[in-house]
Scaffold this motif. Structure first.
Motif, PDB file in Angstrom:
ATOM      1  N   PHE A  25      20.204 -31.938  21.191  1.00 37.42           N
ATOM      2  CA  PHE A  25      19.745 -30.735  21.741  1.00 37.42           C
ATOM      3  C   PHE A  25      21.141 -29.934  21.344  1.00 37.42           C
ATOM      4  CE2 PHE A  25      22.388 -32.938  24.800  1.00 37.42           C
ATOM      5  CZ  PHE A  25      23.110 -32.077  25.279  1.00 37.42           C
ATOM      6  N   ALA A  26      22.331 -30.295  20.974  1.00 35.74           N
ATOM      7  CA  ALA A  26      23.329 -29.249  20.768  1.00 35.74           C
ATOM      8  C   ALA A  26      23.384 -28.679  19.470  1.00 35.74           C
ATOM      9  CB  ALA A  26      24.647 -29.941  21.136  1.00 35.74           C
ATOM     10  N   TYR A  27      22.388 -29.059  18.560  1.00 35.83           N
ATOM     11  CA  TYR A  27      22.559 -28.881  16.974  1.00 35.83           C
ATOM     12  C   TYR A  27      21.217 -28.193  16.649  1.00 35.83           C
ATOM     13  CZ  TYR A  27      26.599 -32.120  17.215  1.00 35.83           C
ATOM     14  OH  TYR A  27      27.775 -32.544  17.569  1.00 35.83           O
ATOM     15  N   SER A  28      21.271 -27.128  15.560  1.00 32.94           N
ATOM     16  CA  SER A  28      20.249 -26.524  15.195  1.00 32.94           C
ATOM     17  C   SER A  28      20.161 -26.724  13.692  1.00 32.94           C
ATOM     18  CB  SER A  28      20.184 -25.125  15.426  1.00 32.94           C
ATOM     19  OG  SER A  28      20.971 -24.232  14.525  1.00 32.94           O
ATOM     20  N   GLY A  29      20.878 -27.404  13.229  1.00 31.75           N
ATOM     21  CA  GLY A  29      20.821 -27.592  11.458  1.00 31.75           C
ATOM     22  C   GLY A  29      21.094 -26.363  10.968  1.00 31.75           C
ATOM     23  N   GLY A  30      21.557 -25.587  11.371  1.00 29.25           N
ATOM     24  CA  GLY A  30      22.003 -24.056  10.474  1.00 29.25           C
ATOM     25  C   GLY A  30      20.754 -23.174  10.886  1.00 29.25           C
ATOM     26  N   LEU A  31      19.685 -23.635  11.776  1.00 31.95           N
ATOM     27  CA  LEU A  31      18.794 -22.604  11.968  1.00 31.95           C
ATOM     28  C   LEU A  31      19.054 -21.250  12.693  1.00 31.95           C
ATOM     29  CD1 LEU A  31      15.670 -21.906  12.394  1.00 31.95           C
ATOM     30  CD2 LEU A  31      15.506 -23.282  14.284  1.00 31.95           C
ATOM     31  N   GLU A  32      20.035 -21.552  13.759  1.00 35.76           N
ATOM     32  CA  GLU A  32      20.623 -20.280  14.428  1.00 35.76           C
ATOM     33  C   GLU A  32      21.287 -19.464  13.448  1.00 35.76           C
ATOM     34  OE1 GLU A  32      22.987 -19.482  18.466  1.00 35.76           O
ATOM     35  OE2 GLU A  32      23.557 -21.240  17.540  1.00 35.76           O
ATOM     36  N   GLY A  33      22.048 -19.917  12.352  1.00 33.43           N
ATOM     37  CA  GLY A  33      22.464 -19.074  11.483  1.00 33.43           C
ATOM     38  C   GLY A  33      21.381 -18.183  10.786  1.00 33.43           C
ATOM     39  N   ALA A  34      20.401 -18.862  10.185  1.00 36.11           N
ATOM     40  CA  ALA A  34      19.194 -18.289   9.681  1.00 36.11           C
ATOM     41  C   ALA A  34      18.327 -17.207  10.654  1.00 36.11           C
ATOM     42  CB  ALA A  34      18.193 -19.436   9.464  1.00 36.11           C
ATOM     43  N   VAL A  35      18.373 -17.364  11.981  1.00 32.84           N
ATOM     44  CA  VAL A  35      17.857 -16.479  12.826  1.00 32.84           C
ATOM     45  C   VAL A  35      18.795 -15.343  12.863  1.00 32.84           C
ATOM     46  CG1 VAL A  35      17.139 -16.120  15.314  1.00 32.84           C
ATOM     47  CG2 VAL A  35      16.552 -18.150  14.221  1.00 32.84           C
ATOM     48  N   HIS A  36      20.154 -15.747  13.031  1.00 34.00           N
ATOM     49  CA  HIS A  36      21.148 -14.539  12.953  1.00 34.00           C
ATOM     50  C   HIS A  36      21.039 -13.601  11.759  1.00 34.00           C
ATOM     51  CE1 HIS A  36      25.097 -12.765  12.475  1.00 34.00           C
ATOM     52  NE2 HIS A  36      25.138 -12.651  13.805  1.00 34.00           N
ATOM     53  N   ASP A  37      20.746 -14.033  10.533  1.00 32.87           N
ATOM     54  CA  ASP A  37      20.705 -13.379   9.388  1.00 32.87           C
ATOM     55  C   ASP A  37      19.322 -12.754   9.137  1.00 32.87           C
ATOM     56  OD1 ASP A  37      23.367 -14.032   8.986  1.00 32.87           O
ATOM     57  OD2 ASP A  37      23.027 -15.743   7.522  1.00 32.87           O
ATOM     58  N   ARG A  38      18.293 -13.135  10.190  1.00 35.01           N
ATOM     59  CA  ARG A  38      17.229 -12.821  10.151  1.00 35.01           C
ATOM     60  C   ARG A  38      16.228 -13.081   8.917  1.00 35.01           C
ATOM     61  NH1 ARG A  38      17.709  -6.216  11.634  1.00 35.01           N
ATOM     62  NH2 ARG A  38      19.068  -6.377  13.457  1.00 35.01           N
ATOM     63  N   LEU A  39      16.642 -14.600   8.653  1.00 33.30           N
ATOM     64  CA  LEU A  39      15.861 -15.210   7.448  1.00 33.30           C
ATOM     65  C   LEU A  39      14.526 -15.631   8.087  1.00 33.30           C
ATOM     66  CD1 LEU A  39      18.558 -17.021   5.680  1.00 33.30           C
ATOM     67  CD2 LEU A  39      17.287 -14.981   4.961  1.00 33.30           C
ATOM     68  N   VAL A  40      14.668 -16.111   9.376  1.00 34.72           N
ATOM     69  CA  VAL A  40      13.699 -16.719  10.345  1.00 34.72           C
ATOM     70  C   VAL A  40      13.370 -15.744  11.581  1.00 34.72           C
ATOM     71  CG1 VAL A  40      12.648 -18.679  11.625  1.00 34.72           C
ATOM     72  CG2 VAL A  40      14.186 -19.099   9.405  1.00 34.72           C
ATOM     73  N   ALA A  41      12.121 -15.043  11.768  1.00 30.88           N
ATOM     74  CA  ALA A  41      11.913 -14.225  12.626  1.00 30.88           C
ATOM     75  C   ALA A  41      10.819 -14.629  13.632  1.00 30.88           C
ATOM     76  CB  ALA A  41      11.873 -13.076  12.112  1.00 30.88           C
ATOM     77  N   ASP A  42      10.023 -15.725  13.289  1.00 29.72           N
ATOM     78  CA  ASP A  42       9.034 -15.889  14.336  1.00 29.72           C
ATOM     79  C   ASP A  42       8.464 -17.219  13.965  1.00 29.72           C
ATOM     80  OD1 ASP A  42       7.741 -15.538  11.705  1.00 29.72           O
ATOM     81  OD2 ASP A  42       6.927 -13.552  12.092  1.00 29.72           O
ATOM     82  N   ALA A  43       7.195 -17.578  14.433  1.00 32.51           N
ATOM     83  CA  ALA A  43       6.745 -18.947  14.371  1.00 32.51           C
ATOM     84  C   ALA A  43       6.398 -19.315  13.018  1.00 32.51           C
ATOM     85  CB  ALA A  43       5.532 -18.914  15.208  1.00 32.51           C
ATOM     86  N   ALA A  44       5.689 -18.188  12.364  1.00 34.10           N
ATOM     87  CA  ALA A  44       5.516 -18.400  10.801  1.00 34.10           C
ATOM     88  C   ALA A  44       6.791 -18.717   9.971  1.00 34.10           C
ATOM     89  CB  ALA A  44       4.699 -17.030  10.377  1.00 34.10           C
ATOM     90  N   GLY A  45       7.743 -17.700  10.225  1.00 32.52           N
ATOM     91  CA  GLY A  45       9.260 -18.162   9.708  1.00 32.52           C
ATOM     92  C   GLY A  45       9.481 -19.575   9.817  1.00 32.52           C
ATOM     93  N   LEU A  46       9.410 -20.128  11.167  1.00 32.00           N
ATOM     94  CA  LEU A  46       9.764 -21.279  11.619  1.00 32.00           C
ATOM     95  C   LEU A  46       8.960 -22.359  10.929  1.00 32.00           C
ATOM     96  CD1 LEU A  46      11.889 -22.706  13.712  1.00 32.00           C
ATOM     97  CD2 LEU A  46      10.077 -22.582  15.244  1.00 32.00           C
ATOM     98  N   LYS A  47       7.966 -22.225  10.549  1.00 36.91           N
ATOM     99  CA  LYS A  47       7.021 -23.165   9.928  1.00 36.91           C
ATOM    100  C   LYS A  47       7.312 -23.242   8.398  1.00 36.91           C
ATOM    101  CE  LYS A  47       1.924 -24.233   8.578  1.00 36.91           C
ATOM    102  NZ  LYS A  47       0.918 -23.654   8.605  1.00 36.91           N
ATOM    103  N   ALA A  48       7.800 -22.004   7.828  1.00 32.34           N
ATOM    104  CA  ALA A  48       8.258 -21.972   6.297  1.00 32.34           C
ATOM    105  C   ALA A  48       9.567 -22.764   6.326  1.00 32.34           C
ATOM    106  CB  ALA A  48       8.275 -20.587   6.243  1.00 32.34           C
ATOM    107  N   TRP A  49      10.194 -22.697   7.332  1.00 34.12           N
ATOM    108  CA  TRP A  49      11.823 -23.120   7.329  1.00 34.12           C
ATOM    109  C   TRP A  49      11.455 -24.499   7.180  1.00 34.12           C
ATOM    110  CZ3 TRP A  49      16.869 -21.886   7.219  1.00 34.12           C
ATOM    111  CH2 TRP A  49      17.751 -22.794   7.794  1.00 34.12           C
ATOM    112  N   PHE A  50      10.765 -25.261   7.894  1.00 38.18           N
ATOM    113  CA  PHE A  50      10.594 -26.824   8.175  1.00 38.18           C
ATOM    114  C   PHE A  50       9.755 -27.400   7.059  1.00 38.18           C
ATOM    115  CE2 PHE A  50      11.927 -25.939  12.504  1.00 38.18           C
ATOM    116  CZ  PHE A  50      12.996 -26.981  12.611  1.00 38.18           C
TER     117      PHE A  50
END
Length: 222
Positions: A25-50
């Motif tokens: 639970f303490a790790y995001s695998g870099g996802l938090e960095g992607a959210v910070h950089d606005r590479l992932v912004a919503d559920a659709a972006g999260l689906k594309a990420w995975f």
């Protein structure tokens, strides 16, 4: 199901449950960095990420390492080689910390199911190698182990996405349902893969993980 299949299912459910004490639970695998950089912004972006991570990124690499570790059949030399490779493939200091910390915690907790394989594994063992080696030693089917591991990885990531405000719980569950076919296909591919099939094409995700190390305010350790 046969008694052995039931036992395998129960062990996978225990080992890959959010309640198993590995600290995922303490790790995001870099996802938090992607959210910070606005590479992932919503559920659709999260689906594309995975979708990308399963097909061409860290989850694919993990699946291949897990597959090879199951097939190693407790061979100490082979497991040491796979561990060294798995740690070398971590693309940033925090991703290295993540896979190593999860691997160590998993091996500590999993000793509730005693097996000689624990003595065959090196002290520094990445998470997918640890799970694969123990699953193989316990006679758990390769496809079962791969599917459960990948589903747990995506589920943990979706949970991180919810905490980062990308979507709500209902959308998160819908995302897990939508990714089921890809998880199954990836598990099937990895089951016949070898080390020559390792490789990623997720430059932006790797950069996001690196940039996360310098974020001032954050929720996750990677």
């Amino acid at each position: 199901m046969t008694p052995n299949e039931t036992q395998s299912l129960l062990r996978l459910m225990a080992w890959l449950s959010p309640a198993f004490p590995v600290g995922g639970f303490a790790y995001s695998g870099g996802l938090e960095g992607a959210v910070h950089d606005r590479l992932v912004a919503d559920a659709a972006g999260l689906k594309a990420w995975f979708t990308i991570l399963l097909g061409h990124g860290a989850l694919w690499t993990d699946a291949v390492l897990l597959s090879c570790s199951v097939k190693a059949e407790g061979d100490p030399h082979r497991l040491e080689e796979l561990s060294e490779l798995g740690l070398a493939l971590a693309g940033s200091a925090e991703r290295h910390l993540e896979t190593l910390s999860l691997g160590r915690a998993f091996l500590t907790a999993a000793q509730a199911w005693p097996d000689p394989v624990f003595k065959a594994l090196p002290a520094d063992c990445p998470y997918p190698v640890a799970v694969g080696a123990v699953a193989g030693a316990q006679g758990i089917g390769l496809q079962q182990a791969l599917a459960a591991y990948l589903h747990a990885g995506v589920s943990q990531g979706v949970s991180a996405g919810i905490r980062l405000g990308l979507c709500g719980q209902q959308a998160g569950v819908a995302l897990l349902a939508a990714l089921e076919p890809l998880i199954a296909t990836t598990a099937e591919r990895a089951g016949t893969a070898g080390l020559d099939d390792l490789g990623t094409a997720t430059v932006q995700a790797d950069i996001a993980a690196l940039r996360h190390e310098m974020q001032v305010s954050r929720l996750f350790r990677s």
